[in-house]
Design a protein around this motif. Structure first.
Motif, PDB file in Angstrom:
ATOM      1  N   LYS A   1       0.780  -0.856  -0.357  1.00  0.00           N
ATOM      2  CA  LYS A   1      -0.013   0.184  -0.238  1.00  0.00           C
ATOM      3  C   LYS A   1       0.662   1.125   0.002  1.00  0.00           C
ATOM      4  CE  LYS A   1      -2.164   1.571   3.791  1.00  0.00           C
ATOM      5  NZ  LYS A   1      -1.488   2.878   3.935  1.00  0.00           N
ATOM      6  N   GLU A   2       2.058   1.465   0.640  1.00  0.00           N
ATOM      7  CA  GLU A   2       2.864   2.332   0.917  1.00  0.00           C
ATOM      8  C   GLU A   2       4.093   2.717  -0.232  1.00  0.00           C
ATOM      9  OE1 GLU A   2       2.975   4.527   3.535  1.00  0.00           O
ATOM     10  OE2 GLU A   2       1.277   3.750   3.629  1.00  0.00           O
ATOM     11  N   PHE A   3       3.724   1.747  -1.067  1.00  0.00           N
ATOM     12  CA  PHE A   3       4.913   1.585  -2.649  1.00  0.00           C
ATOM     13  C   PHE A   3       3.371   2.093  -3.292  1.00  0.00           C
ATOM     14  CE2 PHE A   3       5.417  -0.112  -6.752  1.00  0.00           C
ATOM     15  CZ  PHE A   3       6.254  -0.120  -7.068  1.00  0.00           C
ATOM     16  N   LEU A   4       2.592   2.172  -3.440  1.00  0.00           N
ATOM     17  CA  LEU A   4       1.249   1.951  -4.358  1.00  0.00           C
ATOM     18  C   LEU A   4       1.234   3.699  -4.150  1.00  0.00           C
ATOM     19  CD1 LEU A   4      -0.779  -0.993  -4.800  1.00  0.00           C
ATOM     20  CD2 LEU A   4       0.990  -0.218  -6.866  1.00  0.00           C
ATOM     21  N   ARG A   5       1.063   3.722  -2.980  1.00  0.00           N
ATOM     22  CA  ARG A   5       0.571   5.448  -3.106  1.00  0.00           C
ATOM     23  C   ARG A   5       1.419   6.481  -3.090  1.00  0.00           C
ATOM     24  NH1 ARG A   5       1.672   8.569   1.194  1.00  0.00           N
ATOM     25  NH2 ARG A   5       2.630   6.975   2.562  1.00  0.00           N
TER      26      ARG A   5
ATOM     27  N   ARG B   1       1.188  -9.987  -0.288  1.00  0.00           N
ATOM     28  CA  ARG B   1       2.778 -11.362   0.383  1.00  0.00           C
ATOM     29  C   ARG B   1       2.488 -11.377  -1.261  1.00  0.00           C
ATOM     30  NH1 ARG B   1       0.539 -12.092   5.973  1.00  0.00           N
ATOM     31  NH2 ARG B   1       1.346 -10.218   7.378  1.00  0.00           N
ATOM     32  N   VAL B   2       1.706 -11.652  -1.806  1.00  0.00           N
ATOM     33  CA  VAL B   2       2.008 -12.388  -3.022  1.00  0.00           C
ATOM     34  C   VAL B   2       2.203 -11.736  -4.313  1.00  0.00           C
ATOM     35  CG1 VAL B   2       0.229 -13.764  -2.379  1.00  0.00           C
ATOM     36  CG2 VAL B   2      -0.459 -11.902  -4.009  1.00  0.00           C
ATOM     37  N   LEU B   3       2.219 -10.501  -4.668  1.00  0.00           N
ATOM     38  CA  LEU B   3       2.117  -9.405  -6.115  1.00  0.00           C
ATOM     39  C   LEU B   3       4.266  -8.550  -5.502  1.00  0.00           C
ATOM     40  CD1 LEU B   3      -0.613  -8.082  -6.363  1.00  0.00           C
ATOM     41  CD2 LEU B   3       0.379  -9.881  -7.516  1.00  0.00           C
ATOM     42  N   GLY B   4       4.964  -8.348  -6.230  1.00  0.00           N
ATOM     43  CA  GLY B   4       5.523  -8.181  -6.560  1.00  0.00           C
ATOM     44  C   GLY B   4       5.264  -6.787  -6.808  1.00  0.00           C
ATOM     45  N   THR B   5       5.757  -4.809  -6.486  1.00  0.00           N
ATOM     46  CA  THR B   5       5.760  -4.166  -6.891  1.00  0.00           C
ATOM     47  C   THR B   5       5.235  -3.263  -7.995  1.00  0.00           C
ATOM     48  OG1 THR B   5       8.095  -3.298  -6.491  1.00  0.00           O
ATOM     49  CG2 THR B   5       7.171  -2.971  -4.284  1.00  0.00           C
ATOM     50  N   ASP B   6       6.268  -4.254  -8.870  1.00  0.00           N
ATOM     51  CA  ASP B   6       6.344  -3.525 -10.240  1.00  0.00           C
ATOM     52  C   ASP B   6       5.238  -3.993 -10.960  1.00  0.00           C
ATOM     53  OD1 ASP B   6       9.392  -2.016 -10.227  1.00  0.00           O
ATOM     54  OD2 ASP B   6       9.859  -3.864 -10.799  1.00  0.00           O
TER      55      ASP B   6
END
Length: 146
Positions: A17-21, A110-115
């Motif tokens: 969430k923090e990465f996407l935000r 916990r199942v997806l990478g950020t990119d």
């Protein structure tokens, strides 16, 4: 003025969430409905409250996250008027909008990478609802309410 987009997660989805935000803030006014740390919280409460913000018109769409995405998806879809789609790739994100007019996308932190997660969300944001036969089908789904 930037368009609004909501985001919410439990502790299992917090890091993503923090990465996407942060990634989306350049283009969107991202409204963060929590959680604010990796301390354990109850996903039904966090996700349910955020979905109600969509229904109230505070944000047009919501990104919801938990560890796998399963719990957040179940919690979101218990709320009448929410069409939440658990997506693991760009194709399912596209079709969730094109055919199902999903107003909530659900991702597993916990199942997806950020990119990949960012590409999935971008596809979801960029895709419009086709309407037509899909509008009729969504009407049939609404008729299934208890």
């Amino acid at each position: 003025m930037k368009p609004k987009l909501g985001i919410a997660s439990d502790h299992g989805g917090f890091a993503l969430k923090e990465f996407l935000r942060k990634s989306l803030e350049e283009s969107f006014e991202v409204v963060d409905y929590g959680t604010k740390s990796e301390a354990s919280v109850d996903y039904p409460t966090i996700i349910g409250d955020a979905c109600r913000k969509v229904l109230a018109g505070e944000v047009p769409r919501l990104i919801a996250l938990c560890g796998t995405g399963i719990g957040a998806s179940i919690a979101a879809n218990r709320i009448p008027g929410i069409r939440a789609a658990l997506c693991h790739d760009e194709f399912t994100a596209e079709m969730s909008r094109r055919h199902n007019n999903a107003n909530v996308i659900v991702l597993g932190g916990r199942v997806l990478g950020t990119d990949l997660a960012l590409r999935i969300v971008q596809k979801w944001i960029d895709t419009d609802f086709e309407g037509g036969r899909h509008e009729r089908r969504l009407g049939l789904v609404e008729e299934q309410k208890p």
